[in-house]
Each structure stands twice: as C-alpha cells, then as structure tokens.
Scaffold this motif. Sequence first.
Motif, PDB file in Angstrom:
ATOM      1  N   SER A  70       0.818  -1.213   0.000  1.00 43.96           N
ATOM      2  CA  SER A  70       0.000   0.000   0.000  1.00 43.96           C
ATOM      3  C   SER A  70       0.854   1.267   0.000  1.00 43.96           C
ATOM      4  O   SER A  70       0.503   2.253  -0.652  1.00 43.96           O
ATOM      5  N   GLY A  74       0.915   3.809  -3.048  1.00 44.56           N
ATOM      6  CA  GLY A  74       0.582   5.208  -2.795  1.00 44.56           C
ATOM      7  C   GLY A  74       1.628   6.151  -3.356  1.00 44.56           C
ATOM      8  O   GLY A  74       1.298   7.212  -3.905  1.00 44.56           O
ATOM      9  N   LEU A 119      -4.570   6.922  -5.194  1.00 46.06           N
ATOM     10  CA  LEU A 119      -3.847   7.457  -4.040  1.00 46.06           C
ATOM     11  C   LEU A 119      -4.724   7.446  -2.796  1.00 46.06           C
ATOM     12  O   LEU A 119      -4.275   7.054  -1.712  1.00 46.06           O
ATOM     13  N   THR A 123      -3.914   5.192   0.451  1.00 41.66           N
ATOM     14  CA  THR A 123      -3.776   5.903   1.724  1.00 41.66           C
ATOM     15  C   THR A 123      -4.745   5.347   2.758  1.00 41.66           C
ATOM     16  O   THR A 123      -4.368   5.122   3.915  1.00 41.66           O
TER      17      THR A 123
END
Length: 136
Positions: A70, A74, A119, A123
């Motif tokens: 992740s 991101g 994104l 996040t």
Amino acid sequence: MKLRDYTLYMAWIVAIAATLGSLYFSEIRGYIPCELCWYQRILMYPLALILGIAAYNTETSIKKYVLPLSVIGGLISLFHYLEQKVPGFAAIKPCTQGVPCSTAYINWLGFITIPFLALIAFTLITVLMLLTKSEK
C-alpha cells in the motif's frame, strides 16, 4: 465492538472498490491503462484477495505484508498524479510506450483523476492497517 475491530474489513472493501473501479474504467469505459496505472494495479489487485482472506480469518499479522504494497502503491499514485497536475513533472517520462502517463481520462471537480482515486485508496488502506490491532 470498536471501530478498530473492523479495520481489516474496511481495508478489504477499499481494495475491492479500487479493483472494481479500475476494471470499470478499462473494461467498460475503454480507457487504456498507462504504464504507471499498471504498476498501481499490480500492487492493488493482490490486496483485494489478501485482505479478504485476512479479514475472514481475522489475521492482523497481515499488516507486515499489506503495508509495503500500500505504501509503494501510494507513492506511485502520488508521482502519477503529480505528473498529471504539475507541469514540471510531465518532463519526467516513465511511460515510454502506449498511453502517456500524463493523460487524464477523468478530471472531476478539476482535481480528481484516476491516479488521485488510487492514491486515496492506497492511503486509506495504509491508515486502516496502521489502526489494526496487532495480535499479541
């Protein structure tokens, strides 16, 4: 029951939504993914499966596998978004074939693009994993 008891499920729902959203844009709307979009997909698609299995089995130890995916996803999404929105970043050309990475298929409200959506998803997954209770 506390909110922290459901963070795995919430992260799984985010990953499923992001996966289905990317498939919608490419398979139904016909938007051809650029190179950076593919990297983001490579990092998001396994999260939908991994987080689903972890949520079903309440395996909070999965954090150590999910967080690298992740966070890296991101960072790629952030770079991709900056390439679309900041003129100086467009000069950096990670995409050498196919669709240019600076192409914005959608531009909702003047700032919401596909990399921006990715994104937000990466996040949210990162934050939810950080909030997940660790097994002792």
